[in-house]
Design a protein around this motif. Structure first.
Motif, PDB file in Angstrom:
ATOM      1  N   ALA B  13       0.846  -1.199   0.000  1.00 13.54           N
ATOM      2  CA  ALA B  13       0.000   0.000   0.000  1.00 13.54           C
ATOM      3  C   ALA B  13       0.872   1.236   0.000  1.00 13.54           C
ATOM      4  CB  ALA B  13      -0.894  -0.003   1.240  1.00 13.54           C
ATOM      5  N   TYR B  14       0.465   2.263  -0.760  1.00 11.60           N
ATOM      6  CA  TYR B  14       1.088   3.579  -0.642  1.00 11.60           C
ATOM      7  C   TYR B  14       0.330   4.316   0.440  1.00 11.60           C
ATOM      8  CZ  TYR B  14       3.730   2.912  -4.935  1.00 11.60           C
ATOM      9  OH  TYR B  14       4.592   2.454  -5.874  1.00 11.60           O
ATOM     10  N   VAL B  19      -2.533  -1.173  -2.991  1.00  8.44           N
ATOM     11  CA  VAL B  19      -2.237  -1.304  -4.414  1.00  8.44           C
ATOM     12  C   VAL B  19      -2.209  -2.775  -4.807  1.00  8.44           C
ATOM     13  CG1 VAL B  19      -0.514  -0.837  -6.187  1.00  8.44           C
ATOM     14  CG2 VAL B  19      -0.913   0.833  -4.390  1.00  8.44           C
ATOM     15  N   LEU B  20      -1.605  -3.590  -3.952  1.00 12.80           N
ATOM     16  CA  LEU B  20      -1.562  -5.030  -4.227  1.00 12.80           C
ATOM     17  C   LEU B  20      -2.140  -5.755  -3.020  1.00 12.80           C
ATOM     18  CD1 LEU B  20       2.067  -5.303  -5.636  1.00 12.80           C
ATOM     19  CD2 LEU B  20      -0.050  -5.411  -6.948  1.00 12.80           C
ATOM     20  N   LYS B  21      -2.968  -6.774  -3.321  1.00 12.03           N
ATOM     21  CA  LYS B  21      -3.563  -7.535  -2.224  1.00 12.03           C
ATOM     22  C   LYS B  21      -3.288  -9.011  -2.427  1.00 12.03           C
ATOM     23  CE  LYS B  21      -7.817  -6.119  -2.314  1.00 12.03           C
ATOM     24  NZ  LYS B  21      -9.237  -5.900  -2.044  1.00 12.03           N
ATOM     25  N   GLY B  40      -3.230   1.754 -13.204  1.00 13.55           N
ATOM     26  CA  GLY B  40      -3.316   1.827 -11.746  1.00 13.55           C
ATOM     27  C   GLY B  40      -3.598   0.489 -11.112  1.00 13.55           C
ATOM     28  N   SER B  41      -3.340  -0.603 -11.843  1.00 13.52           N
ATOM     29  CA  SER B  41      -3.655  -1.917 -11.282  1.00 13.52           C
ATOM     30  C   SER B  41      -2.494  -2.462 -10.458  1.00 13.52           C
ATOM     31  CB  SER B  41      -3.996  -2.887 -12.404  1.00 13.52           C
ATOM     32  OG  SER B  41      -2.916  -2.961 -13.313  1.00 13.52           O
ATOM     33  N   GLY B  42      -1.392  -1.710 -10.380  1.00 11.66           N
ATOM     34  CA  GLY B  42      -0.272  -2.156  -9.545  1.00 11.66           C
ATOM     35  C   GLY B  42       0.754  -2.975 -10.295  1.00 11.66           C
ATOM     36  N   ILE B 209       0.542 -15.529 -19.140  1.00  3.33           N
ATOM     37  CA  ILE B 209       0.005 -14.192 -18.929  1.00  3.33           C
ATOM     38  C   ILE B 209      -0.540 -14.102 -17.506  1.00  3.33           C
ATOM     39  CG2 ILE B 209      -1.848 -12.599 -19.588  1.00  3.33           C
ATOM     40  CD1 ILE B 209      -1.487 -13.393 -22.406  1.00  3.33           C
ATOM     41  N   ALA B 210      -0.224 -12.987 -16.846  1.00  2.55           N
ATOM     42  CA  ALA B 210      -0.832 -12.733 -15.547  1.00  2.55           C
ATOM     43  C   ALA B 210      -1.674 -11.476 -15.673  1.00  2.55           C
ATOM     44  CB  ALA B 210       0.240 -12.541 -14.486  1.00  2.55           C
ATOM     45  N   CYS B 211      -2.898 -11.564 -15.191  1.00  2.00           N
ATOM     46  CA  CYS B 211      -3.797 -10.430 -15.292  1.00  2.00           C
ATOM     47  C   CYS B 211      -4.010  -9.878 -13.885  1.00  2.00           C
ATOM     48  CB  CYS B 211      -5.108 -10.867 -15.901  1.00  2.00           C
ATOM     49  SG  CYS B 211      -6.185  -9.496 -16.208  1.00  2.00           S
ATOM     50  N   LEU B 212      -3.705  -8.610 -13.740  1.00  2.00           N
ATOM     51  CA  LEU B 212      -3.621  -8.035 -12.406  1.00  2.00           C
ATOM     52  C   LEU B 212      -4.547  -6.842 -12.294  1.00  2.00           C
ATOM     53  CD1 LEU B 212      -1.639  -8.413  -9.906  1.00  2.00           C
ATOM     54  CD2 LEU B 212      -0.443  -6.413 -10.795  1.00  2.00           C
ATOM     55  N   ASN B 213      -5.225  -6.751 -11.167  1.00  2.00           N
ATOM     56  CA  ASN B 213      -5.865  -5.479 -10.832  1.00  2.00           C
ATOM     57  C   ASN B 213      -5.948  -5.395  -9.320  1.00  2.00           C
ATOM     58  OD1 ASN B 213      -7.054  -3.049 -10.923  1.00  2.00           O
ATOM     59  ND2 ASN B 213      -9.072  -3.792 -11.520  1.00  2.00           N
ATOM     60  N   GLY B 214      -4.820  -5.074  -8.701  1.00  3.11           N
ATOM     61  CA  GLY B 214      -4.744  -5.078  -7.250  1.00  3.11           C
ATOM     62  C   GLY B 214      -4.586  -6.498  -6.753  1.00  3.11           C
ATOM     63  N   GLU B 215      -5.468  -7.380  -7.189  1.00  2.00           N
ATOM     64  CA  GLU B 215      -5.247  -8.806  -6.931  1.00  2.00           C
ATOM     65  C   GLU B 215      -5.024  -9.519  -8.259  1.00  2.00           C
ATOM     66  OE1 GLU B 215      -8.811 -10.194  -4.914  1.00  2.00           O
ATOM     67  OE2 GLU B 215      -9.677  -8.261  -5.437  1.00  2.00           O
TER      68      GLU B 215
END
Lengths: 321, 250
Positions: B13-14, B19-21, B40-42, B209-215
């Motif tokens: 977290a900032y 940001v990442l969970k 902004g997905s980290g 492929i990794a798809c990220l949006n915070g998690e």
């Protein structure tokens, strides 16, 4: 700092064995090789061009000190300017001035400790490390800590001077610089500082340049950024103390910044820029000393004015512009 | 050790903006991972954590089997970041001097060797900027500048290349050549982590492929990935929770 120690075992061994050896060699050079060389050079020069300008012991020492400053200040300044740290030198100079004041005070009381420049060196080193600590704590060399240190160092100096009995002429020579006030021990001290600065930069130029240009990539390459930042600021403190005798505490930063700024206008390469800034530094030193002699004005001021003239020339005639 | 990067239960977290969970994934040596996700997905934060440039608030990260922040072999890592540095707009430094920096971790305190210089010239040739080598970097176009940074990463001859939208501002021809080159490097066994907006490019070149949006929504082989609804979930959740749960930090 994430990077941690990076130097390989081989380099560490080389450093542990090499540093004392190099320091020993430097000391030998300063005390036994340099004085006869100095006498030989100026004896010969005075024999060829017989004017007061090269035959007076005062000016011989002044010229020598000036040449050394013209080498070390732009070299260290090249990194500082490109890190937007131009005023660090000024802040350290003011701290060093505080050290000089303490040194003069102590020296007046205990003649055995009458080496104000050594006190200046200690004060500047402590100031440099304090600055580094603040930078790590607050994420960068902001101008607020610089302003605090700049005034703080002076405040300490003035407080000590006003309390003790110190000749104002002596104080002024450190404040404004005085080329006729460089004893031979100080020339020797400056030779030592120059050797240390030149040797350290020669060894660590790659790391200093990498961090200056791209901090994050340097951290990724596992270069110990914290270590090299501290090294640079300590080198700056050394240069400032060396240059203070001629330029004075108030004008010291000019020599760190102006030749570099001029050189940056004229070249595309960092390495060429560094060499060129040394060259322009020498132009400023020689031009400043000669003009101050002919026009009878303060040398430190004239050196800075010549440097600024060179800078303006570089900006106007900018071939890259 | 067969993993280049192992990320376990990483959160970041900032200040108090998460940001990442709880992100976990691992990248095998020789794998080509495409990291995608909305703005902004980290992604960048995760990449920096993987490289040990940032420390996660929770969880562990290993680089080649060593905790990332204790990993000292700088010669094994190459990185092209999303933004060029602040210094490159003003500092007098030539293209060749920048590419040389890619060899500094190899040289340490010693001089650059003939091998180092060969690697530098090869890298300049590979990205097609050999004729610009003595130009000041601040006078180059954005694309030329970006190619310089790519050349620097190539010159480092790293085992792991981390690329954060490396081809922003680079012309289409060079982009194609660059991705062909990445493919070749990957065939030679170099692990690659690529953040890229152009999902087409990623699906064409990446193994996984990794798809990220915070998690993390999905991390699997590219073909399998295209059959999942991870993209849809990541991007639709970005719309739904905008300004809500997972914010900030690209």
């Amino acid at each position: 700092m994430a990077a941690g120690a990076t130097r390989s075992h081989r380099e560490l061994t080389a450093l542990v064995v090499g540093v004392p050896l190099v320091l020993l060699a430097c000391a030998g050079f300063i005390f036994w090789v340099f004085p006869p060389l100095y006498n030989l050079f100026w004896g010969a020069t005075c024999g060829v061009v017989d004017t007061w300008l090269v035959c007076s012991g005062f000016l011989q020492r002044g010229f020598t000190a000036g040449v050394l400053i013209g080498i070390t200040a732009p070299v260290v300044g090249a990194y500082l300017v490109n890190r937007q740290m131009a005023l660090i030198g000024e802040a350290l100079a003011h701290t060093a001035f505080g050290g000089v004041a303490i040194g003069l005070f102590v020296g007046a009381a205990v003649p055995r400790f009458d080496y104000p420049l050594v006190f200046a060196l200690i004060a500047a080193a402590v100031g440099a490390l304090g600055m580094q600590y603040v930078a790590v704590k607050t994420d960068g060399y902001a101008d607020v800590p610089i302003a605090i240190m700049l005034t703080g160092g002076f405040a300490v100096g003035i407080a000590v001077i006003s309390y003790g009995v110190v000749f104002s002429a002596t104080v002024e020579s450190y404040l404004f610089g005085d080329i006729l006030f460089v004893p031979f021990e100080n020339v020797q001290l400056m030779v030592g500082l120059t050797l240390i600065v030149a040797g350290t930069v020669a060894l660590t130029h790659k790391q200093l340049l990498f961090i200056t240009f791209d901090r994050e990539a340097a951290r990724l390459a596992r270069i110990n950024v914290w270590f090299y930042d501290t090294l640079l600021i300590v080198l700056t403190a050394l240069v400032v103390v060396a240059a203070m005798q001629i330029l004075g505490a108030i004008l010291v930063a000019g020599m760190l910044v102006i030749p570099v700024a001029a050189a940056m206008q004229l070249t595309s390469s960092f390495n060429h820029g560094m060499l060129l800034s040394v060259l322009l530094g020498q132009v400023a030193i020689f031009g400043g000393i000669f003009l101050s002699y002919y026009w009878n004005v303060a040398t430190g001021a004239m050196i800075i004015l010549v440097a600024i003239a060179v800078y303006i020339g570089a900006v106007i005639g900018d071939p890259l512009g | 050790m067969t993993h280049a990067i192992t990320v376990e239960n990483v959160s970041f977290a900032y200040d108090d903006q998460p940001v990442l969970k709880d992100v976990s994934l691992s990248i095998e040596t020789g794998e080509f991972l495409g990291l995608i996700g909305p703005n902004g997905s980290g992604k960048t934060t995760l990449l920096k954590i993987m490289l040990g440039l940032q420390t996660p608030d929770a969880g562990t990260v290993e680089l080649f089997g060593t905790p990332a922040t204790e990993f000292t072999e700088g010669t094994r890592l190459g990185y092209v970041s999303q933004h060029s540095t602040d210094a490159d707009a003003v500092m007098p430094v030539t293209v060749r001097e920048v590419v040389k920096m890619g060899r500094y971790a190899h040289a340490g305190l010693w001089r650059l060797t003939a091998d180092d210089h060969d690697a530098i010239e090869d890298a300049l040739d590979t990205v097609g900027i050999a004729d610009l080598a003595d130009r000041r970097i601040s006078r180059l176009s954005g694309g030329q500048r970006q190619r310089t940074y790519i050349a620097r990463a190539l010159a480092s001859q790293a085992d792991l290349l981390a690329l954060d939208e490396p081809t922003v501002g680079v012309d289409a021809d060079s982009v194609e050549r660059f991705y062909d080159l990445l493919g070749e490097l990957n065939d030679d066994g170099i692990s690659i982590v690529l953040i890229e907006h152009d999902i087409g490019v990623v699906t064409e070149h990446a193994d996984t492929i990794a798809c990220l949006n915070g998690e993390l929504y999905e991390h699997c082989e590219t073909e399998a990935f295209l059959d999942t609804d991870a993209l849809e979930r990541a991007f639709s959740s970005a719309r739904v929770v905008q300004g809500n749960a997972v914010a900030g930090g690209d």
